[in-house]
Design an enzyme around this catalytic site. Structure first.
Site, PDB file in Angstrom:
ATOM      1  N   PRO A 265       0.808  -1.213   0.000  1.00 39.32           N
ATOM      2  CA  PRO A 265       0.000   0.000   0.000  1.00 39.32           C
ATOM      3  C   PRO A 265       0.847   1.273   0.000  1.00 39.32           C
ATOM      4  O   PRO A 265       1.933   1.300   0.593  1.00 39.32           O
ATOM      5  CB  PRO A 265      -0.768  -0.099   1.326  1.00 39.32           C
ATOM      6  CG  PRO A 265       0.142  -0.882   2.208  1.00 39.32           C
ATOM      7  CD  PRO A 265       0.889  -1.827   1.337  1.00 39.32           C
ATOM      8  N   ARG A 303      -3.899  16.198  -8.080  1.00 37.08           N
ATOM      9  CA  ARG A 303      -4.933  15.148  -8.167  1.00 37.08           C
ATOM     10  C   ARG A 303      -6.286  15.626  -8.688  1.00 37.08           C
ATOM     11  O   ARG A 303      -6.894  14.953  -9.511  1.00 37.08           O
ATOM     12  CB  ARG A 303      -5.099  14.457  -6.805  1.00 37.08           C
ATOM     13  CG  ARG A 303      -3.847  13.732  -6.332  1.00 37.08           C
ATOM     14  CD  ARG A 303      -4.125  12.849  -5.124  1.00 37.08           C
ATOM     15  NE  ARG A 303      -4.979  11.741  -5.451  1.00 37.08           N
ATOM     16  CZ  ARG A 303      -6.235  11.614  -5.092  1.00 37.08           C
ATOM     17  NH1 ARG A 303      -6.812  12.531  -4.344  1.00 37.08           N
ATOM     18  NH2 ARG A 303      -6.936  10.569  -5.451  1.00 37.08           N
ATOM     19  N   CYS A 338      -1.957  29.983 -14.664  1.00 37.60           N
ATOM     20  CA  CYS A 338      -2.678  30.525 -15.816  1.00 37.60           C
ATOM     21  C   CYS A 338      -3.195  29.408 -16.713  1.00 37.60           C
ATOM     22  O   CYS A 338      -2.630  29.128 -17.779  1.00 37.60           O
ATOM     23  CB  CYS A 338      -1.792  31.504 -16.564  1.00 37.60           C
ATOM     24  SG  CYS A 338      -1.631  33.019 -15.633  1.00 37.60           S
ATOM     25  N   TYR A 367       0.360  11.255  -2.966  1.00 33.54           N
ATOM     26  CA  TYR A 367       0.295  11.786  -4.334  1.00 33.54           C
ATOM     27  C   TYR A 367       0.022  13.291  -4.317  1.00 33.54           C
ATOM     28  O   TYR A 367      -0.672  13.818  -5.175  1.00 33.54           O
ATOM     29  CB  TYR A 367      -0.753  11.021  -5.162  1.00 33.54           C
ATOM     30  CG  TYR A 367      -0.518   9.527  -5.127  1.00 33.54           C
ATOM     31  CD1 TYR A 367       0.585   8.985  -5.788  1.00 33.54           C
ATOM     32  CD2 TYR A 367      -1.337   8.673  -4.397  1.00 33.54           C
ATOM     33  CE1 TYR A 367       0.854   7.627  -5.726  1.00 33.54           C
ATOM     34  CE2 TYR A 367      -1.076   7.314  -4.326  1.00 33.54           C
ATOM     35  CZ  TYR A 367       0.022   6.802  -4.995  1.00 33.54           C
ATOM     36  OH  TYR A 367       0.286   5.453  -4.920  1.00 33.54           O
TER      37      TYR A 367
END
Ligand SMILES: *Cc1c(COP(=O)(O)O)cnc(C)c1O
Length: 412
Positions: A265, A303, A338, A367
């Site tokens: 994991p 993410r 931007c 992450y």
């Protein structure tokens, strides 16, 4: 203590000390997650490999090593950081895909076991290290995951060797006199229902029976966490019970009773101990949509843009701003990059936000920082660890402008 809840006072203190945006990790929650997985099943022959790509901060890795976990590596760079964190070669497992002979050699020379995930890479390994020990990653055709992009075990992904090539695998092992010490899989990321996972595990055990004398079987990671406030936690107890059962059944049939069960994991270990703090610099309305403008662009947390992911956001009011506990507003929380797509949360209902408030983005430990970039020539943020006594400590410096210039060929 499921998630890291920082007080307003502490958040403002940390941001004034280390700058904004800022990644903050809670040591206690990190250790708790490690222990939960160490205790998942009762077998003596069971190991947890932390999949380091979720968070490669050196201090985080040291804590995970102290808790007794081993590590996976996806690249030589990860191997280097893991060695620095004190992991010996026997505790590192290099799961590579599509790499050069040099990269394989990098691990072989160090005595680190390599897992290959195609026949061609198996052949390459055999040519450069005949007589060596190796692991093979299989793809039994079952995938799990929250998004097509993180489903790594299905029939339509690039990963693993498909089941029907077992004969070819055996031929290559014989040809290069290789010893297959382990087989592994990784079905995908972020499952919250253990049933499908167990189904995939059974498939891998079926493949394992084709190979005698394996030292270990690594059933992958992917253990999910509830990002949404109303999501149910993964029932680890139930998963542990089911794993115990299927592994016991497998052991009865398998020749080597000492074979080790491994899981790998990443997210489950580090996600919930981490938050990302950012500052609100502007609020505005554009054609009926309310925008909260922050320093939390996708250069800092990718993410939401990459996977359309949900991260809970807590509003930490600046002491000088009015607090209205009754009213909520629907807003788009955006960053300072931007790009139109630079949206952290779309149509989110949140308490009224003013300039100067801080936002705490929850479950940002996995992450998060590792996917940050210098896009728009912005600096990567600092990372801070809060220990069990509540003391904070810098564990990675915020970048400086010189970091942006470092790799250019500068004349005079
Ligand atoms: C990313 C990855 C993991 C960890 O996945 P999580 O969803 O973070 O648990 C495990 N194994 C392999 C091979 C991976 O690529």
């Amino acid at each position: 203590m499921a998630k890291f809840m920082i007080t307003e006072e502490k958040a403002f203190e940390l941001v004034s000390k280390y700058g904004s945006p800022l990644y903050v990790y809670d040591e206690e929650i990190l250790r708790e997650r490690c222990r939960e997985l160490i205790n998942l099943v009762a077998f003596e022959n069971y190991r947890v490999n932390y999949s380091a790509k979720a968070n490669t901060n050196l201090e985080i890795l040291k804590i995970i090593r102290e808790e007794g976990l081993d590590v996976d590596a996806m690249s030589p760079g990860e191997i280097i950081i893991e060695e620095k964190a004190g992991f010996s070669p026997d505790r590192i497992f290099y799961i590579c895909n599509n790499v050069s002979a040099e990269e394989m050699m990098f691990a072989i020379e160090r005595g680190i076991t390599v897992s290959v995930d195609s026949l061609s890479q198996l052949d390459l390994f055999g040519r450069i290290n005949p007589g060596g020990e190796i692991a093979v990653r299989f793809n039994p055709g079952v995938g799990v995951g929250h998004h097509e992009m993180v489903n790594t075990g299905g029939r339509k992904t690039k990963f693993g060797v498909e089941k029907s090539f077992i004969t070819e695998v055996k031929k290559l092992l014989t040809k290069h006199r290789l010893t297959l010490v382990g087989i592994n899989q990784h079905m995908g990321s972020l499952f919250l229902d253990g049933q499908k996972y167990i189904e995939g595990v059974r498939n891998l055990f079926e493949i394992a029976k084709e190979f005698e004398g394996l030292d270990y079987i690594d059933i992958g990671g992917g253990f999910g966490i509830p990002y949404q406030p109303d999501e149910k936690r993964l029932d680890l107890e139930e998963l542990g019970r089911n794993l115990t059962q299927v592994f016991s059944e497998f052991l009865e049939e398998y020749g080597n009773k000492d074979v080790i069960l491994k899981v790998e994991p990443g997210r489950y270990i580090v996600a919930e101990c981490g938050i990302l703090l950012g500052t609100v610099y502007s609020t505005k309305e554009n054609y009926g949509i309310k925008y909260v403008g922050t320093d939390l662009g996708f250069n800092v947390l990718m993410r939401p843009v990459l996977y359309d992911s949900y991260h809970e956001i807590r509003v930490l009011k600046h002491p000088d701003n009015p607090v209205d506990n009754e009213r909520k507003e629907t807003v788009n929380v955006v960053g300072n990059i931007c790009e139109t797509g630079d949206i952290l949360a779309k149509g989110r209902e949140l308490p009224v936000i003013n300039e100067g408030d801080l936002l705490s983005v929850m479950d940002a430990g996995a992450y998060g920082f590792v996917m940050s970039s210098n896009y728009n020539c912005r600096l990567r943020p600092a990372e801070v660890l809060v220990d069990r006594k509540g003391n904070d400590r810098l564990i990675r410096k915020r970048e400086i402008y010189d970091d942006l210039l470092r790799h250019f060929i500068l004349g005079d």
